[in-house]
Design an enzyme around this catalytic site. Structure first.
Site, PDB file in Angstrom:
ATOM      1  N   TRP A  40       0.807  -1.184  -0.080  1.00 59.95           N
ATOM      2  CA  TRP A  40      -0.142  -0.169   0.057  1.00 59.95           C
ATOM      3  C   TRP A  40       0.674   1.225   0.060  1.00 59.95           C
ATOM      4  O   TRP A  40       1.778   1.337   0.834  1.00 59.95           O
ATOM      5  CB  TRP A  40      -1.008   0.063   1.163  1.00 59.95           C
ATOM      6  CG  TRP A  40      -1.500   1.090   1.631  1.00 59.95           C
ATOM      7  CD1 TRP A  40      -1.063   2.460   2.254  1.00 59.95           C
ATOM      8  CD2 TRP A  40      -2.945   1.670   1.162  1.00 59.95           C
ATOM      9  NE1 TRP A  40      -1.845   3.573   2.354  1.00 59.95           N
ATOM     10  CE2 TRP A  40      -3.405   3.091   1.851  1.00 59.95           C
ATOM     11  CE3 TRP A  40      -3.951   0.984   0.571  1.00 59.95           C
ATOM     12  CZ2 TRP A  40      -4.246   3.622   1.631  1.00 59.95           C
ATOM     13  CZ3 TRP A  40      -5.447   1.479   0.593  1.00 59.95           C
ATOM     14  CH2 TRP A  40      -5.305   3.118   0.959  1.00 59.95           C
ATOM     15  N   ASP A  43       0.021   9.216   0.929  1.00 57.22           N
ATOM     16  CA  ASP A  43       0.679  10.618   0.831  1.00 57.22           C
ATOM     17  C   ASP A  43       2.195  10.319   0.613  1.00 57.22           C
ATOM     18  O   ASP A  43       2.857   9.772   1.309  1.00 57.22           O
ATOM     19  CB  ASP A  43       0.371  11.284   2.124  1.00 57.22           C
ATOM     20  CG  ASP A  43      -0.954  11.372   2.517  1.00 57.22           C
ATOM     21  OD1 ASP A  43      -1.892  11.094   1.765  1.00 57.22           O
ATOM     22  OD2 ASP A  43      -1.315  11.841   3.707  1.00 57.22           O
ATOM     23  N   ARG A 168      -1.133  17.223  12.965  1.00 57.93           N
ATOM     24  CA  ARG A 168      -0.296  16.086  12.293  1.00 57.93           C
ATOM     25  C   ARG A 168       0.179  17.092  10.790  1.00 57.93           C
ATOM     26  O   ARG A 168      -0.143  17.913  10.559  1.00 57.93           O
ATOM     27  CB  ARG A 168      -0.923  14.995  11.894  1.00 57.93           C
ATOM     28  CG  ARG A 168      -2.235  15.123  11.015  1.00 57.93           C
ATOM     29  CD  ARG A 168      -3.155  13.876  10.591  1.00 57.93           C
ATOM     30  NE  ARG A 168      -4.228  13.933  10.194  1.00 57.93           N
ATOM     31  CZ  ARG A 168      -5.585  13.796  10.983  1.00 57.93           C
ATOM     32  NH1 ARG A 168      -5.347  13.925  12.244  1.00 57.93           N
ATOM     33  NH2 ARG A 168      -6.669  13.851  10.191  1.00 57.93           N
TER      34      ARG A 168
END
Length: 524
Positions: A40, A43, A168
């Site tokens: 996978w 970002d 974050r």
């Protein structure tokens, strides 16, 4: 102890990754886009030019093509933006603060010429996936060779306000003698609805940070849906004498089926930055009008150019390639500039290196009659670059454009066409084989003003990227969408309906498949 655990987890992950790569089905795999060799990807994180290479770190789950409960940082680099070398995993969860994932962040070079990764260390305060109980702090890891990272330390443990939970995606840069950092965060209004914001911090050493201000925020007075509840993956950089605040807002509702159609958006605000204060000059504008474009980050090129790369996917959309052992890819790198108060994107010039032949195949530019279809005769593979110029002044068709991935037997195709009634360019993947299912299959953008419509198109096995311009400018808009056509969908043609289509120029290049993978070892 901490670095030993990270090394162990990376070695275990690489062993699984290498094994999975041997059985990964590459029939849908991109030929020239950066994608995980297996597993996978989401970002882009630390995107940086360092010691002769463009580095792209990325959110990665190497053990499966599903978003994992433990998120790692993958790593690839390129000298030419065409061929990517996959490197060992850079970060793995290994300290208490990042036990549930090393989330997004950035890369900088410190005063000792060491590559540093600054990231969000993530924990779930309750059940996995419960966003109401998120524990997020900012951490750093350093490397002497640009490949192996250790010495993890938490550098910022408190958000700007005690009630903040979502906190974050740090982005750090040098400003004079100091380091500045922005971080996306969220507060809730009196009704408990979120408001997206970006905090600004300052440091002299990358380890001790002081909150300066809220650099920008959404309008709390707007109703939910008209404002975003979280600004993810912020970025901030100078461009053509202005400053660009780039971010990925969450929570915006679509506007008249023309804007904000994806689950989450990616776009920017332009303004000025002086004495630590950002003054807006524009409203938020999306960067790309396709189905999938998120979490974009800029790269400072060695020659002064500003480049950008994004996650070429979207959370809500199906991921047909998961059954093949991989998921997620990056957009092609783009060059940025400001024109008419908007950030424009053009394909980075290095991408000419993808062309298998320097000389293009020229397509017949005789005008098409009403109802006519003209084959593009693409018989040399699915990896293609096309440059089309349409004479809008001499075209009276009501609908005209191109169909790719055509299968006459099933009626399948990907359509890129002009709808003159709407005065918009439409990208329609509703009938594209394995196209990701979602509520709206069409994306549109307005036609550029002018007498000529220019389309610069890149076709990869699972995707299409279109850069749209006129006779003066190439990259006025872009549309990026994954398509995943079936292998039988090979035909492509021009078409015109309700009148004639006048062409000024049409060139095509076959592109090289640049994917290469060697089994990875962690080494030192």
């Amino acid at each position: 102890m901490t670095d030993t655990l990270q090394k162990q987890r990376i070695e275990e992950a690489l062993e699984a990754l290498n094994k999975n790569c041997a059985s990964t089905d590459r029939s849908m795999y991109p030929g020239f886009h950066l994608a995980p060799p297996s597993g996978w990807m989401n970002d882009p994180n630390g995107v940086i030019y360092h010691q002769g290479y463009y580095h792209v770190f990325y959110q990665h789950h190497p053990l499966s093509p599903e978003e994992g409960k433990l998120m790692y940082w993958g790593h690839a680099r390129s000298k030419d933006l065409c061929t990517w070398e996959h490197l060992p995993i850079a970060l793995a969860p290994s300290i208490e603060e990042d036990k549930d994932g090393c989330f997004s962040g950035c890369a900088v070079v410190n005063d000792n010429d060491e590559l540093c990764l600054i990231y969000t260390a993530h924990r779930w305060g309750g059940a996995w996936g419960d966003d109401s109980k998120v524990l997020e702090v900012q951490a750093i890891a350093t490397s002497k060779d640009g490949i192996h990272f250790d010495n993890k330390q938490v550098v910022l443990s408190e958000p700007p306000l005690p009630e903040v939970t979502h906190f974050r995606d740090p982005r750090v840069w040098r400003e004079g003698n100091d380091w500045l950092m922005i971080i996306g965060y969220r507060t809730d209004d009196k009704d408990g609805k979120g408001v997206g914001k970006v905090a600004l911090y300052r440091s002299t050493d990358l380890y001790n940070w002081t909150f300066e201000s809220t650099l920008a925020e959404d309008d709390e007075l707007l109703p939910p849906g008209k404002r975003s509840y979280m600004w993810e993956c912020p970025d901030f950089f100078p461009l053509n004498g202005k400053h660009v605040l780039l971010m990925s807002p969450q929570g915006l509702e679509d506007e008249n089926k023309e804007r904000f159609l994806n689950l989450f958006q990616n776009g920017c605000i332009i303004g000025t930055f002086k004495d630590g204060k950002f003054t807006r000059e524009t409203e938020f504008e999306e960067l790309d009008f396709g189905h999938e474009f998120y979490a974009a980050q800029h790269i400072d090129g060695p020659d002064g150019r500003t480049l950008l790369i994004a996650w070429f996917d979207m959370w809500a959309n199906d991921k047909p390639s998961q059954k093949h052992g991989w998921a997620g890819m990056m957009s092609l790198p783009r060059d940025l500039h400001i024109e008419d108060g908007l950030v424009r994107m053009t394909p980075s010039p290095e991408l000419v290196g993808l062309r298998a032949n320097a000389e293009p195949t020229t397509i017949d530019t005789t005008a098409l009659k009403d109802g006519e279809e003209r084959s593009l005769e693409i018989t040399d593979g699915p990896l293609q670059e096309l440059r089309v110029e349409i004479d809008l002044k001499a075209t009276d068709a009501q609908e005209f454009g191109l169909e790719f991935h055509v299968d006459k037997a099933t009626g399948a195709s990907t359509r890129l066409y002009v709808d003159r009634k709407l005065n918009r360019l439409v990208l329609d993947r509703e009938r594209t084989g394995n196209s990701p299912a979602q509520s709206a299959f069409k994306r549109t953008c307005k036609l550029p003003e002018g007498d000529v419509l220019s389309l610069h198109i890149y076709l990869d096995r699972p995707s299409i990227e279109v850069f749209i311009g006129n006779e003066k400018s190439e990259g006025l808009y872009s549309m990026s969408s994954r398509t995943f056509p079936n292998p039988a969908q090979k035909d492509a043609h021009l078409f015109a309906k309700g009148g004639s289509l006048a062409l000024k120029d049409f060139k095509r290049w076959t592109l090289k498949d640049t994917f290469h993978f060697e089994p990875l070892k962690y080494g030192a």
